[in-house]
Each structure stands twice: as structure tokens, then as C-alpha cells.
Scaffold this motif. Structure first.
Motif, PDB file in Angstrom:
ATOM      1  N   LEU B  23       0.822  -1.194   0.000  1.00  0.00           N
ATOM      2  CA  LEU B  23       0.000   0.000   0.000  1.00  0.00           C
ATOM      3  C   LEU B  23       0.866   1.257   0.000  1.00  0.00           C
ATOM      4  O   LEU B  23       0.676   2.179  -0.792  1.00  0.00           O
ATOM      5  N   LEU B  24       1.874   1.260   0.850  1.00  0.00           N
ATOM      6  CA  LEU B  24       2.714   2.457   0.975  1.00  0.00           C
ATOM      7  C   LEU B  24       3.657   2.632  -0.205  1.00  0.00           C
ATOM      8  O   LEU B  24       3.913   3.741  -0.642  1.00  0.00           O
ATOM      9  N   PHE B  25       4.169   1.571  -0.697  1.00  0.00           N
ATOM     10  CA  PHE B  25       5.218   1.708  -1.703  1.00  0.00           C
ATOM     11  C   PHE B  25       4.709   1.430  -3.118  1.00  0.00           C
ATOM     12  O   PHE B  25       5.470   1.415  -4.059  1.00  0.00           O
ATOM     13  N   ASP B  36      -2.062 -11.977  -3.362  1.00  0.00           N
ATOM     14  CA  ASP B  36      -2.927 -11.157  -2.514  1.00  0.00           C
ATOM     15  C   ASP B  36      -4.373 -11.255  -2.972  1.00  0.00           C
ATOM     16  O   ASP B  36      -4.679 -11.008  -4.136  1.00  0.00           O
ATOM     17  N   VAL B  37      -5.230 -11.597  -2.029  1.00  0.00           N
ATOM     18  CA  VAL B  37      -6.665 -11.636  -2.315  1.00  0.00           C
ATOM     19  C   VAL B  37      -7.365 -10.651  -1.392  1.00  0.00           C
ATOM     20  O   VAL B  37      -7.110 -10.627  -0.188  1.00  0.00           O
ATOM     21  N   VAL B  38      -8.209  -9.812  -1.979  1.00  0.00           N
ATOM     22  CA  VAL B  38      -9.046  -8.914  -1.191  1.00  0.00           C
ATOM     23  C   VAL B  38     -10.478  -9.418  -1.300  1.00  0.00           C
ATOM     24  O   VAL B  38     -10.937  -9.788  -2.383  1.00  0.00           O
ATOM     25  N   SER B 118      -6.910  -2.789  -8.020  1.00  0.00           N
ATOM     26  CA  SER B 118      -6.831  -2.191  -6.688  1.00  0.00           C
ATOM     27  C   SER B 118      -8.208  -1.717  -6.240  1.00  0.00           C
ATOM     28  O   SER B 118      -9.103  -1.499  -7.065  1.00  0.00           O
ATOM     29  N   VAL B 119      -8.364  -1.607  -4.918  1.00  0.00           N
ATOM     30  CA  VAL B 119      -9.598  -1.067  -4.342  1.00  0.00           C
ATOM     31  C   VAL B 119      -9.260   0.135  -3.474  1.00  0.00           C
ATOM     32  O   VAL B 119      -8.208   0.163  -2.829  1.00  0.00           O
ATOM     33  N   THR B 126      -5.485   2.541  -0.216  1.00  0.00           N
ATOM     34  CA  THR B 126      -5.679   1.744  -1.422  1.00  0.00           C
ATOM     35  C   THR B 126      -5.053   0.374  -1.203  1.00  0.00           C
ATOM     36  O   THR B 126      -4.000   0.267  -0.583  1.00  0.00           O
ATOM     37  N   LEU B 127      -5.698  -0.679  -1.685  1.00  0.00           N
ATOM     38  CA  LEU B 127      -5.156  -2.037  -1.564  1.00  0.00           C
ATOM     39  C   LEU B 127      -5.084  -2.659  -2.946  1.00  0.00           C
ATOM     40  O   LEU B 127      -6.029  -2.540  -3.726  1.00  0.00           O
ATOM     41  N   SER B 128      -3.979  -3.319  -3.243  1.00  0.00           N
ATOM     42  CA  SER B 128      -3.894  -4.000  -4.532  1.00  0.00           C
ATOM     43  C   SER B 128      -4.229  -5.478  -4.347  1.00  0.00           C
ATOM     44  O   SER B 128      -4.111  -6.012  -3.249  1.00  0.00           O
TER      45      SER B 128
END
Lengths: 118, 428
Positions: B23-25, B36-38, B118-119, B126-128
Motif C-alpha cells: 500500500l505504501l510503496f 494477494d486476495v481482497v 486495486s480497491v 488503497t489495496l492491490s
């Protein structure tokens, strides 16, 4: 790198460490699997559909549906065949459900639950 | 380097065990392990998907985004209306998911970017994702005088929680001899046997505490789920079909509008005034599904039954009530079963392995009285000729008509066991 960015960087490393620690709980460790763990072991996909009604552990279970996790494979197979054939006594719903599976599928699901610790 | 997250948000996120690295980078689709699963939504579909992805492949990072801290299950909410349960007895928390290594973030997704995968969160982050699971449940089609504002006075109680409590309080406050009117929705809707179970539970409560009261159902449809079994039960328990019947069920009713002030339902031929009115509006997929374009021109989300991946947007899987998974019904058990198939498919896709052959079950119990249960069950498979989900021939069906009392008592016990196990399997 500006100061606040440095701070964020340090914080991110700490957060990552925190997240790693959080994931490394005893429960998570027990389920640790190799990177290429099979996702389609025989009986697994069908077996998961049973777990909505059949609890996977006797611990703290106060319901009336039998716990099949850890049950003898042959016992599960015999029960399922009787349900499917319509010869089981005192059945309410499993006769309807068992008719949805082939003998090979019943064998695979029974093996999946027999291996399961509860 | 740019970042759109404030320090305060960051601290809050870190406290929640939020994976902030990507998220940060801005590292897109960073794969520390299996991807990664959201997951959007913490109901039966979303919670099961999050848990089972972790169980199947613990190297996958799973973040579940759900605004509410607790989840009140729709199954069992009619039992609250009947006085069999308290609302806190059907309220789940997310601690169990966290024990499986799911990162639970109490926030809301305001935007999905399928191209960047991303969401965006309401709080600003923001999350990828490599794979996104959308399980937003239902939203209502307001109209005919029934609006979101009106629902605070005249509950739909079709999302369990405060709405359930409101309807229960109104039933408790209603004097003996009053009239409860229920207006079930048009198809398709969440929990097809739900309105008839609600009628049964209110009838049980009235019989015990307010025996002079009446129940009128004004149904726009010509038939309802488990109709024969419900009517058999109503005849045995609530005098259905006699002059003394507590329940009066009208079918094929043309609902014109309701007058919220007088709690009156205006139909094509008559007007019905209620003391307690329960209006259940027609339904559509949850808002984020529409905003993301997952519904196309319709109300619900088309999916590929093998994976539950949207047929409209790649990389996004839609499960539960929001998806078009017929002949699977819009039920909690079906959402749980769909989520497991989806979880296995996502684990396979992230490993570049073939998706396993899916299999689904739906079991659905309804209580006609505390010791009188009825059920419907079905096993589903992929029809390889059409690629569609289909019922396994010869399987499933309703529990038998004219079953002895012992059978009905057992089904009532199993109904309560069902609730315990499905909730433990989903959130435990």
C-alpha cells in the motif's frame, strides 16, 4: 528520502513484522503448507460442502448432527450407501443428499473425513 | 515516492494488523507468497471465502473488508421475531477469521479499479489484489411509497440486525387483536422460504401471547418456496383454511403502493390497514457490484460457475446473493458452498494449476414452530455440455409431506444444529 518518508518506511517495516507475528499464531503454523499444496485432493471439494451441517470438531459442539470428522471410512461408506439406497432408518435429509453422489465420490469423501483429526 | 495515506490512518491500520507494504510503496501485485486476495463483504459468502482461501493455501494473503464490527445472520432472525432467540445469540464477530490469518479491515470499499487491480477504501487507503472476491449481498429497489427513510418506521427486516429488533419491538407493542401484514418481494430475492418462515414465527408468537391477532400476507407471486409443507404446518398449528385461521395468505396480488403514515397497503382491488407492517422490497446486487460494472445491464452479477469469476470483468469473483448462480438459491448455505468452490478456484488460479471440479450443496431448514421443522436440500454440479451449474439428477428435494411428528421434531433440532455449524464453518 525526506524525514516523514523515512518515518513511514520504518513504520512499514514494523508493521510488516507485526503482520508476520500475527500470522505466525499457533493456528496458522499448524496449517502451514508447502507452496504447491494440492487444491484438488480427492474428496476435498465435495467434502467441504458437508461442513456446513457436520461440525469438524466434537469440541464445544452441542448440536444433533453427527460429527463425521475422524469417523471410520467404512462406516461412512456404509451409511452413505444405505442413505442412497433408501434403506437407512430414521433418516430425514441424508437420503436426499446421498443420491447426489457416485460410489467413487462417496469413497473419496469418506477417506477425506476418516483422515481428519477432530 | 508518493503516498495517499495519513499518519493517523497508518497507525490505525497497523493496529489492525494491516499489511501496509504494498500500500505504501505502490508495489503492484507484490507476491510475498501465494498472492494477494481482497474480499469485499463479511457475510456468509465473503467470510467463508476468506477463511477457506487461507485453509487451502496459507501462503495467500487475504484481506477482508467489512464496515461492520459484527454480523447478524439472516438465518435465525425469524426465530428472534418468534421469541425463540435474542438478537445477540445470532450475532457473529470476526475474531475467528483473524485466527486463520485473515486481515479483517473495518472499512468500506468506495471504488474498484479492475485495470490496476486495486480497491480504494473510504478511509483513504488503497489495496492491490491479484484476485478480488465481491460478496456484497443485496440492496433494495425502493419504490411504491417505500423508501430507505420509511424503512426506519416500517421495517423490511431483510438484512438482520437493527431492522429485526425494530420489527420485534413493534410486534411486542401490538395489542392482541391487531393485524400484522407482510408483503413478500418478487423473484429473485434473498432466502426464498424466508417470508413463509417469518409468517410461521409471528403466528407462533401470536398464538402464545396474542391469540386474537391476524396475519395477512399480500404476495405479488403465485407460489412460494416449500409452499405445500408450510401450508400443511399452518393447517396443523394455526388453523389455516378454517374460519378461525390466524393466517390469511393472498397470492398474485398487485401491490400498487403503501401509505406509510396509515400503514396501509393499496392493492389492485383493495386496501389493507396494518397495525404492524413488514414490507420486503424487490432486490438487486449490493451497491459496489453495480458501481464496479459487475451487473452489466441487469440487477445481478453474471459469473462462470466453475470459478465464480465475473464474465464481465476479469480477476473479480462474485459470490453469494449478488451472483447469478441459479439453480443455486440466494441462501446462506449456498453462499458458503459457492465461497468454497471460489476459494479452491482462486488457490488453483494463483498457482497456475487447473481449477478443481466444483461441487455444491444447499440445505435449508425452516421452522414452522419451535418443534416443527421442514427442509429442502439439493446437490449441484457443472453440466459439462453447457458449462452451467445444474442440479444433480435424482438428488435433493423437500422433506416429505405428512411426516410423523417425530420427523418434524428432528428437523427442528437439525435446523438449530444447522445454524450452529454453518456459522462456525463461516466465521469460526
Amino acid at each position: 528520502m525526506k524525514n516523514h518518508e523515512k518515518w513511514l518506511h520504518v513504520a512499514a517495516v514494523l508493521a510488516a513484522a507485526y503482520a508476520t507475528t500475527a500470522c505466525a499464531s499457533p493456528e496458522a503454523k499448524q496449517t502451514q503448507a508447502p507452496a504447491h499444496r494440492s487444491v484438488d485432493a480427492p474428496g476435498e471439494v465435495i467434502g467441504r460442502t458437508c461442513a456446513g451441517c457436520h461440525a469438524l470438531s466434537k469440541k464445544n459442539y452441542k448440536g444433533f448432527v453427527p460429527v463425521i470428522a475422524g469417523m471410520d471410512k467404512e462406516k461412512i461408506v456404509q451409511k452413505m450407501r444405505a442413505f442412497k439406497a433408501g434403506t437407512a432408518k430414521d433418516v430425514t435429509i441424508m437420503d436426499r443428499i446421498a443420491k447426489g453422489y457416485s460410489d467413487a465420490e462417496i469413497d473419496a469423501v469418506a477417506a477425506y473425513y476418516a483422515k481428519m483429526k477432530h | 515516492m508518493t503516498t495517499n495515506i495519513s499518519r493517523r490512518d497508518f497507525i490505525r491500520g497497523a493496529g489492525a494488523g494491516f499489511a501496509l507494504g504494498p500500500l505504501l510503496f505502490g508495489v503492484s501485485r507484490a507476491r510475498a507468497g501465494g498472492g494477494d486476495v481482497v474480499v469485499i463483504g463479511g457475510g456468509f459468502g465473503g467470510a467463508t471465502a476468506a477463511k477457506y482461501i487461507r485453509l487451502i493455501d496459507p501462503s495467500i494473503q487475504v484481506t477482508l473488508i467489512e464496515p461492520a464490527k459484527t454480523y447478524v445472520t439472516c438465518p435465525g432472525s425469524n426465530w428472534v421475531l418468534g421469541g425463540l432467540r435474542k438478537i445477540d445469540q445470532i450475532t457473529m464477530t470476526y475474531d475467528g477469521l483473524e485466527r486463520h490469518g485473515v486481515k479483517v479491515v473495518h472499512d468500506m470499499v468506495t471504488h474498484v479499479d479492475p485495470d490496476k487491480r486495486s480497491v480504494k477504501l473510504k478511509s483513504g487507503g488503497t489495496l492491490s489484489y491479484d484476485r478480488l472476491v465481491v460478496s456484497p449481498g443485496i440492496d433494495f429497489k425502493w419504490g411504491k411509497g417505500y423508501t430507505a427513510a420509511v424503512s426506519h418506521e416500517i421495517p423490511h427486516a431483510w438484512k438482520a440486525g437493527a431492522q429485526t429488533t425494530l420489527l420485534r419491538k413493534q410486534l411486542e407493542a401490538m395489542p392482541d387483536g391487531g393485524t400484522f401484514i407482510i408483503v413478500p418481494p418478487n423473484n429473485p430475492f434473498r432466502c426464498p422460504p424466508g417470508p413463509a418462515e417469518r409468517i410461521s414465527m409471528v403466528a407462533h408468537y401470536f398464538k402464545k401471547h396474542k391469540p386474537k391477532s391476524k396475519i395477512i400476507a399480500l404476495d405479488p407471486k403465485g407460489k412460494f418456496s416449500k409452499q405445500g409443507l408450510f401450508i400443511e404446518g399452518w393447517k396443523k398449528l394455526y388453523g389455516y383454511g378454517t374460519d378461525a385461521s390466524m393466517i390469511d395468505y393472498h397470492q398474485n396480488v398487485e401491490i400498487e403502493e403503501i401509505d406509510p403514515k396509515t400503514k396501509t397497503v393499496v392493492t389492485g382491488v383493495d386496501e389493507y390497514k396494518a397495525d404492524v407492517l413488514n414490507f420486503i422490497p424487490d432486490q438487486k446486487a449490493g451497491a459496489i457490484a453495480h458501481a464496479t460494472g459487475l451487473t452489466g445491464d441487469g440487477d445481478w452479477c453474471p459469473i462462470d460457475g466453475r470459478t465464480f469469476e465475473s464474465t464481465l470483468i476479469k480477476g473479480i469473483h462474485v459470490i453469494g446473493d449478488a451472483s447469478i448462480a441459479k439453480p443455486l438459491p440466494k441462501s446462506g448455505y449456498a453462499a458458503n458452498s459457492e465461497a468454497k468452490v471460489c476459494a479452491a478456484a482462486i488457490a488453483a488460479l494463483l498457482q497456475d494449476r487447473p481449477v478443481p471440479e466444483p461441487s455444491w450443496v444447499n440445505t435449508c431448514y425452516s421452522l414452522v414452530a419451535p418443534d416443527y421443522g421442514i427442509s429442502v436440500a439439493m446437490v449441484y454440479e457443472i453440466d459439462h455440455a453447457t458449462g452451467k451449474i445444474s442440479k444433480v439428477q435424482g438428488a435433493g428435494g423437500l422433506s416429505p409431506a405428512d411426516a410423523p411428528p417425530k420427523f418434524r421434531r428432528n428437523e427442528a433440532l437439525y435446523a438449530q444444529s444447522w445454524w450452529m455449524t454453518i456459522t462456525a464453518d463461516t466465521w469460526g
